[in-house]
Design a protein around this motif. Structure first.
Motif, PDB file in Angstrom:
ATOM      1  N   ILE A 187       0.860  -1.189   0.000  1.00 43.93           N
ATOM      2  CA  ILE A 187       0.000   0.000   0.000  1.00 43.93           C
ATOM      3  C   ILE A 187       0.893   1.235   0.000  1.00 43.93           C
ATOM      4  N   GLN A 188       0.598   2.159  -0.892  1.00 41.95           N
ATOM      5  CA  GLN A 188       1.300   3.434  -0.919  1.00 41.95           C
ATOM      6  C   GLN A 188       0.277   4.557  -0.875  1.00 41.95           C
ATOM      7  N   GLU A 189       0.619   5.595  -0.143  1.00 45.21           N
ATOM      8  CA  GLU A 189      -0.265   6.749  -0.096  1.00 45.21           C
ATOM      9  C   GLU A 189       0.094   7.688  -1.248  1.00 45.21           C
ATOM     10  N   ILE A 190      -0.887   7.961  -2.088  1.00 40.76           N
ATOM     11  CA  ILE A 190      -0.721   8.857  -3.237  1.00 40.76           C
ATOM     12  C   ILE A 190      -1.766   9.951  -3.120  1.00 40.76           C
ATOM     13  N   ASN A 191      -1.311  11.187  -3.003  1.00 42.54           N
ATOM     14  CA  ASN A 191      -2.226  12.328  -2.878  1.00 42.54           C
ATOM     15  C   ASN A 191      -3.262  12.126  -1.767  1.00 42.54           C
ATOM     16  N   GLY A 192      -2.811  11.607  -0.633  1.00 43.10           N
ATOM     17  CA  GLY A 192      -3.697  11.433   0.509  1.00 43.10           C
ATOM     18  C   GLY A 192      -4.595  10.208   0.445  1.00 43.10           C
ATOM     19  N   ARG A 193      -4.444   9.389  -0.602  1.00 43.22           N
ATOM     20  CA  ARG A 193      -5.268   8.173  -0.732  1.00 43.22           C
ATOM     21  C   ARG A 193      -4.363   6.954  -0.807  1.00 43.22           C
ATOM     22  N   ASN A 194      -4.816   5.860  -0.214  1.00 45.83           N
ATOM     23  CA  ASN A 194      -4.062   4.615  -0.278  1.00 45.83           C
ATOM     24  C   ASN A 194      -4.293   3.938  -1.622  1.00 45.83           C
ATOM     25  N   ARG A 195      -3.206   3.458  -2.207  1.00 50.64           N
ATOM     26  CA  ARG A 195      -3.284   2.736  -3.466  1.00 50.64           C
ATOM     27  C   ARG A 195      -2.543   1.413  -3.287  1.00 50.64           C
ATOM     28  N   LYS A 196      -3.187   0.332  -3.700  1.00 53.34           N
ATOM     29  CA  LYS A 196      -2.594  -0.998  -3.548  1.00 53.34           C
ATOM     30  C   LYS A 196      -1.871  -1.374  -4.843  1.00 53.34           C
TER      31      LYS A 196
END
Length: 107
Positions: A66-75
């Motif tokens: 999981i990485q946070e991109i622009n305040g959202r988590n992306r798997k």
């Protein structure tokens, strides 16, 4: 017959190949890359993609982070070592299968 039904049996091969070239991808990215590479011919649905991604992860073929991109988590999904070996084997099998299909359809 819907052309996408022909791709259904090869979806795992497609996912593993994409991950072998792109290193890590998130689900929507996979659908868009496949669509781009096939000039719109292959449209992976979320209903087909995500259950297979979950199965591959449960089987140890892929891993996720999981990485946070622009305040959202992306798997993001990545090939495991087992997945790298599996991708190579499946690609060899797929190339043989495609060669045989071409041979048959060229008669």
């Amino acid at each position: 017959m819907n052309k996408n039904s022909l791709y259904k049996g090869t979806l795992q091969n497609i996912i593993l190949k994409l991950l072998s070239k792109e290193v890590k991808m998130y689900g929507y990215q996979m659908t868009q890359r496949a669509k781009e590479l096939t000039e719109g011919e292959l449209e992976m649905t979320e209903g087909a993609l995500y259950p297979l991604l979950h199965k591959l992860e449960a089987d140890g073929i892929i891993t996720s982070e999981i990485q946070e991109i622009n305040g959202r988590n992306r798997k993001y999904y990545l090939l495991s070592d087992k997945g790298k070996r599996q991708q190579i084997l499946q690609e060899v099998e797929m190339r043989s299968y495609l060669f045989n299909l071409k041979t048959i359809f060229d008669i």
